[in-house]
Design a protein around this motif. Structure first.
Motif, PDB file in Angstrom:
ATOM      1  N   VAL A  22       0.853  -1.179   0.000  1.00  0.00           N
ATOM      2  CA  VAL A  22       0.000   0.000   0.000  1.00  0.00           C
ATOM      3  C   VAL A  22       0.894   1.236   0.000  1.00  0.00           C
ATOM      4  N   ARG A  23       0.491   2.228  -0.762  1.00  0.00           N
ATOM      5  CA  ARG A  23       1.248   3.478  -0.779  1.00  0.00           C
ATOM      6  C   ARG A  23       1.107   4.181   0.561  1.00  0.00           C
ATOM      7  N   ARG A  24       2.236   4.660   1.089  1.00  0.00           N
ATOM      8  CA  ARG A  24       2.208   5.384   2.356  1.00  0.00           C
ATOM      9  C   ARG A  24       2.780   6.781   2.155  1.00  0.00           C
ATOM     10  N   PRO A  25       2.282   7.763   2.907  1.00  0.00           N
ATOM     11  CA  PRO A  25       2.819   9.124   2.786  1.00  0.00           C
ATOM     12  C   PRO A  25       4.244   9.198   3.309  1.00  0.00           C
ATOM     13  N   LEU A  26       4.992  10.163   2.812  1.00  0.00           N
ATOM     14  CA  LEU A  26       6.373  10.363   3.223  1.00  0.00           C
ATOM     15  C   LEU A  26       6.452  11.638   4.047  1.00  0.00           C
ATOM     16  N   TYR A  27       6.727  11.478   5.341  1.00  0.00           N
ATOM     17  CA  TYR A  27       6.780  12.617   6.254  1.00  0.00           C
ATOM     18  C   TYR A  27       8.222  13.085   6.441  1.00  0.00           C
ATOM     19  N   PRO A  28       8.425  14.323   6.868  1.00  0.00           N
ATOM     20  CA  PRO A  28       9.775  14.824   7.127  1.00  0.00           C
ATOM     21  C   PRO A  28      10.484  13.949   8.156  1.00  0.00           C
ATOM     22  N   PRO A  29      11.800  13.775   8.039  1.00  0.00           N
ATOM     23  CA  PRO A  29      12.522  12.893   8.970  1.00  0.00           C
ATOM     24  C   PRO A  29      12.475  13.351  10.412  1.00  0.00           C
ATOM     25  N   ARG A  30      12.293  14.665  10.659  1.00  0.00           N
ATOM     26  CA  ARG A  30      12.200  15.159  12.034  1.00  0.00           C
ATOM     27  C   ARG A  30      10.770  15.279  12.511  1.00  0.00           C
ATOM     28  N   GLY A  31       9.864  14.715  11.763  1.00  0.00           N
ATOM     29  CA  GLY A  31       8.462  14.767  12.146  1.00  0.00           C
ATOM     30  C   GLY A  31       7.770  15.955  11.523  1.00  0.00           C
ATOM     31  N   GLY A  32       6.474  15.895  11.463  1.00  0.00           N
ATOM     32  CA  GLY A  32       5.686  16.968  10.886  1.00  0.00           C
ATOM     33  C   GLY A  32       4.261  16.507  10.688  1.00  0.00           C
ATOM     34  N   ARG A  33       3.365  17.473  10.650  1.00  0.00           N
ATOM     35  CA  ARG A  33       1.953  17.129  10.508  1.00  0.00           C
ATOM     36  C   ARG A  33       1.582  16.811   9.075  1.00  0.00           C
ATOM     37  N   PHE A  34       2.309  17.361   8.120  1.00  0.00           N
ATOM     38  CA  PHE A  34       1.910  17.244   6.723  1.00  0.00           C
ATOM     39  C   PHE A  34       2.983  16.479   5.944  1.00  0.00           C
TER      40      PHE A  34
END
Length: 490
Positions: A22-34
């Motif tokens: 399943v495709r998963r979103p890619l979040y910033p390595p230091r965390g983030g909401r978007f």
């Protein structure tokens, strides 16, 4: 499914896999909401209904499924991550902070600034109480990097104190490089998780294993689209993408069933079973092979087994330890799991082994050797046409049948099996209509598919107008030339 011959046990060891993807979103390595990279997809109502009907586990797929990125998508994700890291490394948004954090930062900045400005200080180190809040500690690190780049921060192991040390010019350069290095490590770790299942496809491609599928035209297009790159509208370029990104060695058991079922190389009982059910579908063909073997066993038990090579004996298979999902307990009725990926792959492999044994007259370790030879077919040379297949079958008949147990005609039978390598039948097409993936010349000599703009549309990947425009604009010849050049270079 991975099938390997176990010489010591005298059988094929089988490892069927199911990989929920399943495709998963890619979040910033230091965390983030978007997310920096996101994907959307849709399912038709009929697809949902079919998958539900065959027991597809949507919850498992979305909860535990592995993600993936194509090489071009990985490059785009890398750029997005690098841009985000550079942006967050250089600035802190004070406007989004609440007043307590603003006051905390202002107090810290005043304390550090006064210490650095004090000409009478005797130490190059300043020890401050560390905030118990990880968020506030991050704010301090960003403040120091922005306002006091000459200071190296180190927090105590118990997170109670923060030590600031004045660095020399050389130390500042090394510290900045280490910070960038840590960011790069985070980016690579995030990308490795996002690339995910594509590594499995790359491993298969690197080892150039023989890929066996049943009616696998759609599967090839979908795999290229998911793991290699956007499928090119020109067929020669698409075939080149399959050879380089998946494997240069393919065999479709639907074509094997259709051709071998009309060949004198196949035992009479098996030919009759396949013809009785007109079985070229996976389930029908698998059941026909099992029925022919069961009839042979019944005749043998009654003492009337034929001695003319018409009998059918199945290749011995066993599931490897830890692969018990499809094992039938003693005394229980066998349960079919068709339309489940691992089971379909298992049945496809079993069908291939039994038909390959039937047309070559080889079994066990000897059959394993013959199959390994299929992973080194001649590429770029003339492809065997339909007449060639018919001639091979006729030669086998002239030499005495060459059935699974009859001997004779073995070399011809081997040629018959090898002649099907890299010939993938088109779905919904009658007659001898294959795509020859072994032809690297840029022209398919059997069916001249390069002049047809509807071939790839059978997969619903390309709108007809798009491929027609590609041919009209001359993209197809260019792609063919590129494919030929790549083959020559290889």
């Amino acid at each position: 499914t991975d099938q390997r011959h176990d010489a010591a046990a005298g059988r094929w060891q089988v490892r069927p896999y199911n990989f929920p993807l399943v495709r998963r979103p890619l979040y910033p390595p230091r965390g983030g909401r978007f997310p920096l990279v996101d994907a959307s997809f849709s399912l038709s109502a009929s697809t949902v209904g079919f998958l539900s009907g065959v027991g597809f586990d949507f919850s498992r797929t979305f909860a535990t499924g592995s993600s993936w990125l194509r090489p071009d998508e990985e490059a785009a994700a890398r750029s997005a991550l690098a841009a985000h890291v550079a942006k967050t490394r250089d600035a802190v948004s004070l406007r989004s902070l609440r007043e307590p954090e603003r006051a905390f930062l202002a107090s810290t900045q005043a304390t550090v600034g006064a210490w650095l400005a004090d000409a009478s200080r005797k130490s190059q180190r300043l020890i401050l109480p560390a905030s118990p809040s990880a968020f506030r500690r991050k704010l301090v690190y960003d403040l120091l990097e922005r306002e006091f780049p000459s200071l190296e921060p180190r927090v105590a192991a118990d997170k109670t104190t923060l030590t600031l040390t004045v660095m020399s010019a050389e130390q500042r350069s090394a510290y900045a490089a280490s910070r960038v290095g840590r960011d790069d490590v985070q980016v690579e770790k995030t990308l490795a998780e996002a690339v995910g299942f594509r590594r499995v496809i790359e491993l298969l491609a690197a080892n150039k294993v023989l890929l066996v599928g049943h009616n696998c035209w759609h599967d090839l297009i979908k795999c290229v689209a998911a793991f290699v790159g956007p499928p090119p509208a020109a067929l020669p370029a698409f075939k080149a993408a399959v050879r380089s990104g998946l494997s240069p060695h393919l065999l479709d058991t639907k074509r094997l069933v259709a051709v071998a079922g009309r060949s004198a190389a196949l035992p009479v009982g098996l030919r009759a079973a396949l013809a009785a059910g007109a079985a070229t579908g996976l389930e029908g063909a698998a059941r026909a092979v099992d029925a022919a073997a069961a009839a042979t066993a019944t005749a043998a038990a009654a003492g009337g087994a034929a001695a003319d090579g018409s009998g059918v004996a199945l290749e011995a298979t066993a599931f490897a330890p830890g692969f018990r999902r499809y094992v039938t307990p003693p005394g229980a009725e066998a349960v079919a799991h068709y339309h489940e990926a691992g089971y379909d792959a298992y049945e496809t492999g079993r069908l291939f082994l039994n038909l390959a044994a039937a047309v070559t007259g080889a079994s066990g370790g000897r059959l394993d050797g013959r199959i390994r030879e299929l992973s080194a077919p001649r590429l770029g040379g003339p492809s065997p046409a339909a007449a060639g297949l018919a001639a091979a079958a006729g030669a086998a008949a002239a030499r005495g049948g060459g059935g699974a147990n009859g001997g004779g005609g073995d070399d011809v039978d081997g040629d018959l099996l090898a002649s099907l390598v890299n010939r993938v039948p088109l779905p919904q097409c009658g007659g001898y209509e294959d795509v020859d993936f072994g032809d690297t010349s840029g022209r398919d000599e059997v069916n001249v598919w390069e002049d047809r703009t509807d071939v790839l549309h059978l997969s619903n990947v390309f709108p007809p107008a798009e491929a027609a425009a590609a041919v009209t604009n001359g993209d197809a010849p260019a792609a063919a030339a590129a494919a030929a050049a790549a083959a020559a270079a290889a």
